[in-house]
Design a protein around this motif. Structure first.
Motif, PDB file in Angstrom:
ATOM      1  N   ARG A 186     -38.955 -39.746 -43.295  1.00  0.00           N
ATOM      2  CA  ARG A 186     -37.694 -39.123 -42.859  1.00  0.00           C
ATOM      3  C   ARG A 186     -37.606 -39.081 -41.336  1.00  0.00           C
ATOM      4  O   ARG A 186     -36.599 -39.438 -40.752  1.00  0.00           O
ATOM      5  CB  ARG A 186     -37.592 -37.701 -43.418  1.00  0.00           C
ATOM      6  CG  ARG A 186     -36.330 -36.991 -42.967  1.00  0.00           C
ATOM      7  CD  ARG A 186     -36.155 -35.631 -43.579  1.00  0.00           C
ATOM      8  NE  ARG A 186     -37.266 -34.732 -43.405  1.00  0.00           N
ATOM      9  CZ  ARG A 186     -37.573 -34.130 -42.271  1.00  0.00           C
ATOM     10  NH1 ARG A 186     -36.844 -34.332 -41.198  1.00  0.00           N
ATOM     11  NH2 ARG A 186     -38.606 -33.323 -42.199  1.00  0.00           N
ATOM     12  N   ARG A 187     -38.749 -38.692 -40.698  1.00  0.00           N
ATOM     13  CA  ARG A 187     -38.726 -38.594 -39.233  1.00  0.00           C
ATOM     14  C   ARG A 187     -38.486 -39.966 -38.612  1.00  0.00           C
ATOM     15  O   ARG A 187     -37.753 -40.100 -37.639  1.00  0.00           O
ATOM     16  CB  ARG A 187     -40.049 -38.023 -38.712  1.00  0.00           C
ATOM     17  CG  ARG A 187     -40.171 -36.526 -38.886  1.00  0.00           C
ATOM     18  CD  ARG A 187     -39.193 -35.763 -38.011  1.00  0.00           C
ATOM     19  NE  ARG A 187     -39.544 -35.786 -36.610  1.00  0.00           N
ATOM     20  CZ  ARG A 187     -40.044 -34.747 -35.946  1.00  0.00           C
ATOM     21  NH1 ARG A 187     -40.238 -33.620 -36.567  1.00  0.00           N
ATOM     22  NH2 ARG A 187     -40.350 -34.839 -34.671  1.00  0.00           N
ATOM     23  N   ARG A 188     -39.119 -40.999 -39.216  1.00  0.00           N
ATOM     24  CA  ARG A 188     -38.938 -42.355 -38.663  1.00  0.00           C
ATOM     25  C   ARG A 188     -37.482 -42.771 -38.797  1.00  0.00           C
ATOM     26  O   ARG A 188     -36.905 -43.344 -37.876  1.00  0.00           O
ATOM     27  CB  ARG A 188     -39.839 -43.344 -39.388  1.00  0.00           C
ATOM     28  CG  ARG A 188     -41.253 -43.179 -38.950  1.00  0.00           C
ATOM     29  CD  ARG A 188     -42.066 -44.471 -39.076  1.00  0.00           C
ATOM     30  NE  ARG A 188     -43.439 -44.155 -38.718  1.00  0.00           N
ATOM     31  CZ  ARG A 188     -44.485 -44.453 -39.446  1.00  0.00           C
ATOM     32  NH1 ARG A 188     -44.340 -45.100 -40.577  1.00  0.00           N
ATOM     33  NH2 ARG A 188     -45.693 -44.127 -39.046  1.00  0.00           N
ATOM     34  N   GLU A 190     -34.913 -40.827 -38.935  1.00  0.00           N
ATOM     35  CA  GLU A 190     -34.110 -40.052 -37.972  1.00  0.00           C
ATOM     36  C   GLU A 190     -34.206 -40.648 -36.572  1.00  0.00           C
ATOM     37  O   GLU A 190     -33.216 -40.811 -35.874  1.00  0.00           O
ATOM     38  CB  GLU A 190     -34.601 -38.611 -37.927  1.00  0.00           C
ATOM     39  CG  GLU A 190     -34.019 -37.739 -39.006  1.00  0.00           C
ATOM     40  CD  GLU A 190     -34.689 -36.366 -39.052  1.00  0.00           C
ATOM     41  OE1 GLU A 190     -34.468 -35.681 -40.047  1.00  0.00           O
ATOM     42  OE2 GLU A 190     -35.433 -36.013 -38.110  1.00  0.00           O
ATOM     43  N   LEU A 191     -35.466 -41.008 -36.209  1.00  0.00           N
ATOM     44  CA  LEU A 191     -35.666 -41.583 -34.868  1.00  0.00           C
ATOM     45  C   LEU A 191     -34.926 -42.904 -34.734  1.00  0.00           C
ATOM     46  O   LEU A 191     -34.306 -43.198 -33.714  1.00  0.00           O
ATOM     47  CB  LEU A 191     -37.158 -41.812 -34.619  1.00  0.00           C
ATOM     48  CG  LEU A 191     -37.952 -40.592 -34.170  1.00  0.00           C
ATOM     49  CD1 LEU A 191     -39.404 -40.950 -33.982  1.00  0.00           C
ATOM     50  CD2 LEU A 191     -37.387 -40.062 -32.847  1.00  0.00           C
ATOM     51  N   GLU A 192     -35.003 -43.687 -35.825  1.00  0.00           N
ATOM     52  CA  GLU A 192     -34.349 -44.995 -35.829  1.00  0.00           C
ATOM     53  C   GLU A 192     -32.827 -44.820 -35.668  1.00  0.00           C
ATOM     54  O   GLU A 192     -32.189 -45.508 -34.875  1.00  0.00           O
ATOM     55  CB  GLU A 192     -34.670 -45.695 -37.162  1.00  0.00           C
ATOM     56  CG  GLU A 192     -34.549 -47.201 -37.153  1.00  0.00           C
ATOM     57  CD  GLU A 192     -35.119 -47.843 -35.901  1.00  0.00           C
ATOM     58  OE1 GLU A 192     -34.334 -48.525 -35.227  1.00  0.00           O
ATOM     59  OE2 GLU A 192     -36.318 -47.642 -35.585  1.00  0.00           O
ATOM     60  N   ALA A 193     -32.282 -43.838 -36.431  1.00  0.00           N
ATOM     61  CA  ALA A 193     -30.840 -43.582 -36.358  1.00  0.00           C
ATOM     62  C   ALA A 193     -30.468 -43.145 -34.950  1.00  0.00           C
ATOM     63  O   ALA A 193     -29.448 -43.544 -34.398  1.00  0.00           O
ATOM     64  CB  ALA A 193     -30.451 -42.501 -37.359  1.00  0.00           C
ATOM     65  N   ARG A 194     -31.339 -42.306 -34.351  1.00  0.00           N
ATOM     66  CA  ARG A 194     -31.043 -41.810 -33.008  1.00  0.00           C
ATOM     67  C   ARG A 194     -31.066 -42.959 -31.999  1.00  0.00           C
ATOM     68  O   ARG A 194     -30.210 -43.073 -31.135  1.00  0.00           O
ATOM     69  CB  ARG A 194     -32.070 -40.752 -32.632  1.00  0.00           C
ATOM     70  CG  ARG A 194     -31.698 -40.109 -31.380  1.00  0.00           C
ATOM     71  CD  ARG A 194     -32.452 -38.923 -31.006  1.00  0.00           C
ATOM     72  NE  ARG A 194     -32.049 -38.644 -29.631  1.00  0.00           N
ATOM     73  CZ  ARG A 194     -32.626 -37.782 -28.878  1.00  0.00           C
ATOM     74  NH1 ARG A 194     -33.578 -37.073 -29.323  1.00  0.00           N
ATOM     75  NH2 ARG A 194     -32.210 -37.615 -27.638  1.00  0.00           N
ATOM     76  N   ARG A 197     -27.998 -44.983 -32.399  1.00  0.00           N
ATOM     77  CA  ARG A 197     -26.830 -44.287 -31.850  1.00  0.00           C
ATOM     78  C   ARG A 197     -26.845 -44.342 -30.320  1.00  0.00           C
ATOM     79  O   ARG A 197     -25.830 -44.612 -29.685  1.00  0.00           O
ATOM     80  CB  ARG A 197     -26.854 -42.831 -32.314  1.00  0.00           C
ATOM     81  CG  ARG A 197     -25.552 -42.119 -32.060  1.00  0.00           C
ATOM     82  CD  ARG A 197     -25.695 -40.633 -32.204  1.00  0.00           C
ATOM     83  NE  ARG A 197     -26.710 -40.126 -31.299  1.00  0.00           N
ATOM     84  CZ  ARG A 197     -27.704 -39.334 -31.657  1.00  0.00           C
ATOM     85  NH1 ARG A 197     -27.831 -38.970 -32.888  1.00  0.00           N
ATOM     86  NH2 ARG A 197     -28.582 -38.927 -30.769  1.00  0.00           N
ATOM     87  N   SER A 401     -20.597 -38.371 -32.565  1.00  0.00           N
ATOM     88  CA  SER A 401     -22.034 -38.205 -32.837  1.00  0.00           C
ATOM     89  C   SER A 401     -22.763 -37.592 -31.646  1.00  0.00           C
ATOM     90  O   SER A 401     -23.720 -36.842 -31.833  1.00  0.00           O
ATOM     91  CB  SER A 401     -22.692 -39.494 -33.330  1.00  0.00           C
ATOM     92  OG  SER A 401     -22.330 -40.559 -32.542  1.00  0.00           O
ATOM     93  N   VAL A 405     -25.007 -33.979 -31.912  1.00  0.00           N
ATOM     94  CA  VAL A 405     -26.346 -33.709 -31.389  1.00  0.00           C
ATOM     95  C   VAL A 405     -26.342 -32.453 -30.513  1.00  0.00           C
ATOM     96  O   VAL A 405     -27.328 -31.729 -30.422  1.00  0.00           O
ATOM     97  CB  VAL A 405     -26.850 -34.926 -30.579  1.00  0.00           C
ATOM     98  CG1 VAL A 405     -28.195 -34.668 -29.958  1.00  0.00           C
ATOM     99  CG2 VAL A 405     -26.920 -36.148 -31.466  1.00  0.00           C
TER     100      VAL A 405
END
Ligand code: ADP
Length: 429
Positions: A186-188, A190-194, A197, A401, A405
């Motif tokens: 999940r963290r990966r 999230e980081l990838e999505a961030r 973005r 987006s 954040v």
């Protein structure tokens, strides 16, 4: 009554049981000990019934226990049930635990009878994970101060994360259920999505600065020509004898001020082009808006539009990434300027307002432009939705987006007479 039943039943029993054929003297035995024999038979029957009932109960309990354990094992991650002192009463099977604490070796699996926290603290001592948050949470849940909670901690290997949830048991003796799951995927994600973005946001900023190129060049031209004029004046002053040193100093000070202005324009443009994200710091939102307005001021003039700033009198402190917040403001103003372009000269109005309401900082960008079509109203914030010939359709989706954040919101509404009002708000620092 009971005596009568016995005196009727006894001769019948004597006649139908082996006692009927027993040796002479047996009837005397029956007569003499009938009560004792009956009591022994009844007690034996009761005992047998009790044993059967206990066996059935034991079977039921074992079944329930097996069911509990298989439910425990089927849960994702490592599950442990703790007593009020934090000792492990039950734990999921090693195979299930490995899924949760995948990075921890088998000896360190949670085993019934051990103290849960101590096991984690040992790992923390060996530097394999940080457990301060875990200790605090377990303490709070076991002491009943909080019902449930969650902490995330880094695992022993680089880039691994675990999520520990603890929930108080609703039992008189207290205790808690603790679950540890591997939060790395999940963290990966999230980081990838961030990262994706931020990359999109950067592309959008580069495009915006590209669009502003003419305006920036124009704005830079002003201090540069002033520097040239002042430098020529200074040269002329030097040729005079005696040189007017006071005037010369003033001219040189003007040159320094203009140079600083030019430097500031370049610094702001470069900041917008920067790729890396800055840390969240405190900013005066008014100041961020003012700088963007300065950057687009010339563009507005070139387009024959009037840009009016109505900023709150007091500073509006916000926490966040200044460049990204400026990107939102820039995007809203540029859209407003695009929207007023088709209007007749003199009717191209854009207002930028800031204010503070209920612990939030609000920005409104209003225009007297073409307004929103019904389709645009629905799809405004969708990526790649654009009605412009050269538009990317990313500005508003990225702005939204960015605000998410920052725990902010962005919405659009039609103005009563004409044009559109975009409103965004974010928490005041
Ligand atoms: P782009 O500006 O590249 O088209 P945006 O995401 O910024 O991308 O905007 C998407 C669309 O929303 C625009 O193409 C336009 O149709 C509409 N829009 C945005 N702002 C306004 C506005 N102030 N007035 C009217 N329409 C707008």
């Amino acid at each position: 009554m009971g005596m009568r039943v016995v005196s009727v039943l006894l001769p019948w029993l004597m006649a139908t049981t082996p006692f009927a054929t027993a040796a002479p003297g047996a009837p005397e035995l029956w007569e003499r000990y009938s009560w004792v024999v009956l009591a022994v038979v009844v007690a034996g029957l009761l005992q047998a019934a009790l044993i059967v009932a206990l066996l059935l109960e034991r079977r039921r309990r074992l079944g329930a226990q097996r069911l509990n354990l298989s439910v425990l094992d089927s849960l994702p991650g490592a599950v442990a049930i703790l007593d009020r002192d934090g000792a492990v009463l039950r734990a999921s099977a090693p195979s299930a635990q490995r899924e949760g604490l995948g990075a921890l070796s088998t000896q360190r699996l949670v085993v019934p009878g051990r103290a849960y926290l101590q096991a984690l603290q040992k790992l923390a001592l060996s530097g394999e994970l940080e457990s301060t948050g875990v200790a605090t949470l377990l303490d709070q849940v076991l002491s009943g101060r909080v019902e449930e909670g969650m902490v995330e901690f880094r695992g022993p290997r680089a880039d691994t994360w675990f999520e520990l949830r603890a929930r108080r048991l609703e039992l008189p003796g207290g205790g808690a259920v603790v679950t540890v799951v591997d939060a790395t995927p999940r963290r990966r994600a999230e980081l990838e999505a961030r990262r994706a973005r931020d990359e999109r946001a950067h592309m959008e900023r580069v495009a915006a600065v590209g669009e502003l190129g003419a305006s920036i060049a124009h704005e830079l031209n002003q201090p540069l020509s002033a520097i040239r004029t002042n430098a020529e004046t200074a040269l002329r002053l030097l040729q005079r004898t005696p040189a007017d040193l006071t005037l010369l100093r003033e001219v040189l000070e003007d040159i320094v001020a203009d140079d600083q202005r030019a430097g500031e324009i370049i610094r702001r443009t470069r900041a917008l082009l920067k790729k890396d994200q800055g840390p969240f710091t405190s900013h005066d939102f008014n100041e961020l808006v003012r700088q963007v307005a300065q950057l687009v001021g010339n563009d507005a003039q070139l387009r024959g539009a009037t840009l009016t700033l109505q900023l709150a009198d007091t500073p509006l402190p916000v926490n966040g990434d200044g460049v990204q917040l400026q990107q939102v403001v820039l995007n809203l103003i540029m859209n407003a300027l695009d929207a007023v372009s088709p209007c007749p000269p003199g009717e191209r109005q854009v207002w930028v307002r800031t204010q503070r309401t209920d612990g939030r900082v609000e920005l409104a960008v209003e225009d007297t432009g073409v307004g929103l079509s019904p389709e645009a109203q629905k799809r405004l914030f969708e990526p790649f939705f654009t009605t412009k010939a050269t538009g990317l359709g990313m500005g508003l989706s990225i702005s939204r987006s960015i605000l998410e954040v920052h725990q902010g919101r962005l919405q659009a509404e039609p103005r009563t007479d004409r044009g559109t009002r975009f409103r965004c708000s974010l928490p005041a620092a």
